[in-house]
Each structure stands twice: as C-alpha cells, then as structure tokens.
Design a protein around this motif. Structure first.
Motif, PDB file in Angstrom:
ATOM      1  N   SER A  28      34.604  37.055  47.825  1.00 25.47           N
ATOM      2  CA  SER A  28      35.058  36.798  46.273  1.00 25.47           C
ATOM      3  C   SER A  28      35.086  38.098  45.768  1.00 25.47           C
ATOM      4  CB  SER A  28      33.860  35.949  45.601  1.00 25.47           C
ATOM      5  OG  SER A  28      32.607  36.648  45.648  1.00 25.47           O
ATOM      6  N   GLY A  29      34.441  39.171  45.905  1.00 26.14           N
ATOM      7  CA  GLY A  29      34.603  40.439  45.210  1.00 26.14           C
ATOM      8  C   GLY A  29      35.966  41.035  45.765  1.00 26.14           C
ATOM      9  N   GLU A  30      35.985  40.622  46.842  1.00 24.90           N
ATOM     10  CA  GLU A  30      37.449  41.486  47.698  1.00 24.90           C
ATOM     11  C   GLU A  30      38.667  40.941  47.271  1.00 24.90           C
ATOM     12  OE1 GLU A  30      36.883  40.800  51.761  1.00 24.90           O
ATOM     13  OE2 GLU A  30      35.299  42.534  52.055  1.00 24.90           O
ATOM     14  N   ARG A  31      38.617  39.532  47.162  1.00 22.27           N
ATOM     15  CA  ARG A  31      39.861  38.807  46.607  1.00 22.27           C
ATOM     16  C   ARG A  31      40.047  39.048  45.072  1.00 22.27           C
ATOM     17  NH1 ARG A  31      42.984  38.209  50.713  1.00 22.27           N
ATOM     18  NH2 ARG A  31      42.154  36.713  52.386  1.00 22.27           N
ATOM     19  N   LEU A  32      38.873  39.239  44.490  1.00 22.38           N
ATOM     20  CA  LEU A  32      39.072  39.580  42.826  1.00 22.38           C
ATOM     21  C   LEU A  32      39.510  41.118  42.734  1.00 22.38           C
ATOM     22  CD1 LEU A  32      35.818  38.426  41.245  1.00 22.38           C
ATOM     23  CD2 LEU A  32      38.172  37.781  40.441  1.00 22.38           C
ATOM     24  N   LEU A  33      39.323  41.962  43.409  1.00 19.96           N
ATOM     25  CA  LEU A  33      39.810  43.253  43.747  1.00 19.96           C
ATOM     26  C   LEU A  33      41.331  43.502  43.852  1.00 19.96           C
ATOM     27  CD1 LEU A  33      38.937  46.234  42.697  1.00 19.96           C
ATOM     28  CD2 LEU A  33      38.367  46.456  45.352  1.00 19.96           C
ATOM     29  N   GLU A  34      41.617  42.590  44.990  1.00 19.23           N
ATOM     30  CA  GLU A  34      43.164  42.404  45.377  1.00 19.23           C
ATOM     31  C   GLU A  34      43.733  41.708  44.012  1.00 19.23           C
ATOM     32  OE1 GLU A  34      45.725  40.243  48.834  1.00 19.23           O
ATOM     33  OE2 GLU A  34      43.548  39.988  48.920  1.00 19.23           O
ATOM     34  N   ALA A  35      43.447  40.730  43.447  1.00 25.66           N
ATOM     35  CA  ALA A  35      43.889  40.265  42.220  1.00 25.66           C
ATOM     36  C   ALA A  35      44.110  41.247  41.011  1.00 25.66           C
ATOM     37  CB  ALA A  35      43.421  39.197  41.772  1.00 25.66           C
ATOM     38  N   GLU A  36      43.092  41.936  40.704  1.00 24.59           N
ATOM     39  CA  GLU A  36      43.205  43.132  39.931  1.00 24.59           C
ATOM     40  C   GLU A  36      44.180  44.250  40.065  1.00 24.59           C
ATOM     41  OE1 GLU A  36      39.657  45.333  39.254  1.00 24.59           O
ATOM     42  OE2 GLU A  36      38.436  43.607  38.999  1.00 24.59           O
ATOM     43  N   GLN A  37      44.597  44.554  41.581  1.00 27.39           N
ATOM     44  CA  GLN A  37      45.595  45.416  42.044  1.00 27.39           C
ATOM     45  C   GLN A  37      46.973  44.870  41.673  1.00 27.39           C
ATOM     46  OE1 GLN A  37      43.975  46.161  45.842  1.00 27.39           O
ATOM     47  NE2 GLN A  37      42.349  47.387  45.259  1.00 27.39           N
ATOM     48  N   ILE A  38      46.991  43.482  41.917  1.00 25.59           N
ATOM     49  CA  ILE A  38      48.451  42.858  41.601  1.00 25.59           C
ATOM     50  C   ILE A  38      48.572  43.034  40.076  1.00 25.59           C
ATOM     51  CG2 ILE A  38      49.472  40.843  41.488  1.00 25.59           C
ATOM     52  CD1 ILE A  38      48.031  39.935  43.963  1.00 25.59           C
ATOM     53  N   ILE A  39      47.635  42.631  39.163  1.00 26.12           N
ATOM     54  CA  ILE A  39      47.986  42.831  37.749  1.00 26.12           C
ATOM     55  C   ILE A  39      48.256  44.308  37.401  1.00 26.12           C
ATOM     56  CG2 ILE A  39      46.716  42.803  35.465  1.00 26.12           C
ATOM     57  CD1 ILE A  39      47.453  39.910  36.730  1.00 26.12           C
ATOM     58  N   ALA A  40      47.508  45.322  37.995  1.00 22.01           N
ATOM     59  CA  ALA A  40      47.631  46.861  37.715  1.00 22.01           C
ATOM     60  C   ALA A  40      49.139  47.316  38.038  1.00 22.01           C
ATOM     61  CB  ALA A  40      46.494  47.524  38.319  1.00 22.01           C
ATOM     62  N   ARG A  41      49.519  46.630  39.005  1.00 21.15           N
ATOM     63  CA  ARG A  41      50.837  47.051  39.727  1.00 21.15           C
ATOM     64  C   ARG A  41      52.048  46.548  39.036  1.00 21.15           C
ATOM     65  NH1 ARG A  41      48.282  46.571  44.777  1.00 21.15           N
ATOM     66  NH2 ARG A  41      49.428  44.858  45.219  1.00 21.15           N
ATOM     67  N   SER A  42      51.744  45.553  38.068  1.00 28.49           N
ATOM     68  CA  SER A  42      52.825  44.561  37.558  1.00 28.49           C
ATOM     69  C   SER A  42      53.669  45.378  36.826  1.00 28.49           C
ATOM     70  CB  SER A  42      52.083  43.580  37.034  1.00 28.49           C
ATOM     71  OG  SER A  42      51.454  43.744  35.803  1.00 28.49           O
ATOM     72  N   GLY A  43      53.448  46.404  36.124  1.00 27.51           N
ATOM     73  CA  GLY A  43      54.218  46.938  35.191  1.00 27.51           C
ATOM     74  C   GLY A  43      54.214  46.233  33.662  1.00 27.51           C
ATOM     75  N   PHE A  44      53.409  45.270  33.572  1.00 26.84           N
ATOM     76  CA  PHE A  44      53.161  44.671  32.382  1.00 26.84           C
ATOM     77  C   PHE A  44      51.918  45.300  31.757  1.00 26.84           C
ATOM     78  CE2 PHE A  44      55.476  41.149  34.547  1.00 26.84           C
ATOM     79  CZ  PHE A  44      56.327  40.837  33.614  1.00 26.84           C
ATOM     80  N   GLU A  45      51.913  45.257  30.302  1.00 24.98           N
ATOM     81  CA  GLU A  45      50.650  45.869  29.475  1.00 24.98           C
ATOM     82  C   GLU A  45      49.574  45.062  30.024  1.00 24.98           C
ATOM     83  OE1 GLU A  45      49.466  48.474  26.339  1.00 24.98           O
ATOM     84  OE2 GLU A  45      51.469  48.378  27.448  1.00 24.98           O
ATOM     85  N   HIS A  46      48.481  45.291  30.426  1.00 25.87           N
ATOM     86  CA  HIS A  46      47.523  44.634  30.796  1.00 25.87           C
ATOM     87  C   HIS A  46      45.985  45.077  30.547  1.00 25.87           C
ATOM     88  CE1 HIS A  46      47.737  47.407  34.049  1.00 25.87           C
ATOM     89  NE2 HIS A  46      46.409  47.441  34.310  1.00 25.87           N
ATOM     90  N   CYS A  47      45.267  44.259  30.733  1.00 23.05           N
ATOM     91  CA  CYS A  47      43.620  44.651  30.622  1.00 23.05           C
ATOM     92  C   CYS A  47      42.762  43.883  31.623  1.00 23.05           C
ATOM     93  CB  CYS A  47      43.207  44.381  29.159  1.00 23.05           C
ATOM     94  SG  CYS A  47      41.307  44.826  28.982  1.00 23.05           S
ATOM     95  N   VAL A  48      42.060  44.534  32.270  1.00 24.44           N
ATOM     96  CA  VAL A  48      41.030  43.694  33.320  1.00 24.44           C
ATOM     97  C   VAL A  48      39.603  43.704  32.737  1.00 24.44           C
ATOM     98  CG1 VAL A  48      39.942  43.603  35.658  1.00 24.44           C
ATOM     99  CG2 VAL A  48      42.491  44.234  35.343  1.00 24.44           C
TER     100      VAL A  48
END
Length: 285
Positions: free
Chosen positions: A141-161
């Motif tokens: 679960s932690g591995e997949r959450l971290l993978e999802a975080e990275q998708i958000i971080a690389r998106s180019g959109f203003e974001h907050c995790v």
C-alpha cells in the motif's frame, strides 16, 4: 462573510468522496465552494455536497467530469480490495486517469490536493520522520501511494500532497473495541494519530490558504502533536472506559516511528484535537 463567499465561489471536486470528503464538503460549502463528490455508488446528495456516480477506472467517464473545469481537485481514494492490484487501481490508476483527463480536456485546476499516508515511511526504530525523511515503504500500500504521489508531483499542475497518519473518529473505533474486548496489547511501539475532523480541517486550511495567495508547500505530514507508545494509549483508554488493565498482554512490537508536524503547524493550522486524549474524550462522550 456571505458576500465574500459569493465573490470567491469556486468549484471543488472530491475524487473518492467517502467520510473525509463529506467532512471536507461541510467545511467548504459555507465558504462558497460548489462541491462535487465522485463515488462508484454514491449516497443521496446533502446540502453541501452533490454526488456523481463515477468509477475512476472508467477513463472516459472520469474525463467527462473533468471537462467541467474544477478550481480545486482533492483525491482521497479508498481501495475496493486489499492487495497490490487493489492498491494500484485505487492510487496509481486514479492518478494516471486524472492526468490524462486533465490533459485531454485542457482543464487547469488551481490546486490538486492528494491524500496520502505516513505508510510511505519504513522507519521502525522510534525515529522522528518529517517531509525530508527518506521514504522506504515496507508494504504494498505504501509503495503504491508513493508511486501515486510521484505522478502528482511530476504533473506540472500546482499540487499539494498530505500524508495523514492513523485516522480515528466516529465510525473508526477499532482501538476502543480492542480495549473494551480486552484484546489490545501493551506495546512500546509509537503510534501516530489524527482525528478525522482534523483531517478535514487540514485540507480546508491548505485549500483556503492557497486561494488567498499565501504560500503552501507541496508536501505536508499531518499528524497530531503527540506520538505516544501504544501501551500508554491503551492504558489511558482502559481507565476512561473502566476496563481492567490486567487483561492486556505485553507485546514487543518494535518501536515504530514518530511523526513531526512542525511544517503543518508553521502554516498556521491549529488542531481541534492536539493529542489522542482530547480526541478520544470527545468520542467516549
């Protein structure tokens, strides 16, 4: 206040809108936000929240919703099944479809807020962890959450995790049940908690801070002020609930980790329940 809310009216989409989403909607609607919640099988609308029946695994249906061009998108997914594939669909696939849909429609939210977990940390020797600590999850679960975080971080959109620690509150009463049944253990392992009301409060605080043009960080660790050994929490609950503490067995479960919330505190957030004592007192009442 009412006039300001009208002037600042914004559209908020909550993807995977369960209990935390409902609590967030109740906070945001009075501020003028028009809140839409996505669920596979939504309940009836409330005064603060309009639901749409959408499965984020259906990329085309998700894209049609995103075409409505929301100002803020909050992603707070709960897997429909345990196991790596369930985590991948809930966390990773949802973020992949979100990005594909935003790019296809040309929608440009001012903020994407992604709800993650302190499960992305693997530390277990009682260390303090914060936003700078290495992430080495020891569960799928932690591995997949971290993978999802990275998708958000690389998106180019203003974001907050936001990485929440263990969430408790109404309907999340496993600890009280274990104590009541005499099945809790007296472990020295540190536990980290945050009340569901404070989860909603943290999200609302960051969303509004961003709307007001004040800076927010791209990552926050959200946990209350007082990590505590499990034995301490169990003994305190037993006293409040008048349960015989002699029923509980000792357990050597390691030391766990301690979550540092200073970055969140520095942003101006004030906890409604700063420790497990205030939070559980309210629940036991």
């Amino acid at each position: 206040m009412i006039e300001d809310a009208k002037v600042n009216s914004q559209k908020l989409l909550i993807v995977g809108c369960g209990d935390l989403g409902r609590r967030l909607a109740e906070r945001m609607a009075p501020l003028g936000y028009r809140v839409t919640g996505l669920r596979r099988q939504p309940p009836a609308d409330t005064g603060s929240l309009h639901y749409q029946a959408v499965d984020t695994a259906d990329a085309a249906a998700f894209e049609r919703v995103l075409a409505e061009d929301f100002d803020v998108i909050v992603v707070t997914m709960t897997p429909s099944e345990r196991g790596d594939e369930g985590y991948r669909r809930a966390y990773v696939q949802t973020c992949e479809h979100l990005m594909a849909g935003l790019n296809a429609t040309g929608a440009s939210p001012r903020l994407i807020l992604y709800v993650s977990s302190t499960g992305v940390y693997g530390q277990s020797d009682g260390e303090w962890v914060d936003e700078y600590s290495p992430t080495q999850p020891n569960r799928a679960s932690g591995e997949r959450l971290l993978e999802a975080e990275q998708i958000i971080a690389r998106s180019g959109f203003e974001h907050c995790v936001v990485r929440f620690s263990g969430i408790y509150g109404p309907g999340r009463d496993r600890m009280q049940t274990l104590v009541r049944q005499g099945r809790a253990t007296l472990s020295g392992r540190y536990t980290n908690r945050i009340h569901a009301d404070d989860c909603a409060g943290v999200m609302a605080h960051l969303i509004e801070r961003h709307r007001q043009g004040r800076p927010i960080e791209s990552l926050y660790l959200a946990s209350d002020d007082e990590p505590a050994p499990m034995a301490e929490v169990v003994n305190w609950l037993a006293m409040q609930m008048k349960v015989d503490q002699a029923r509980f067995a000792p357990d050597d479960g390691g030391l766990g980790k301690r979550c540092d919330n200073r970055r969140l505190r520095a942003s101006g957030y004030e906890f409604r329940y700063p420790s497990y004592r205030e939070g559980y007192e309210a629940l036991l009442r």
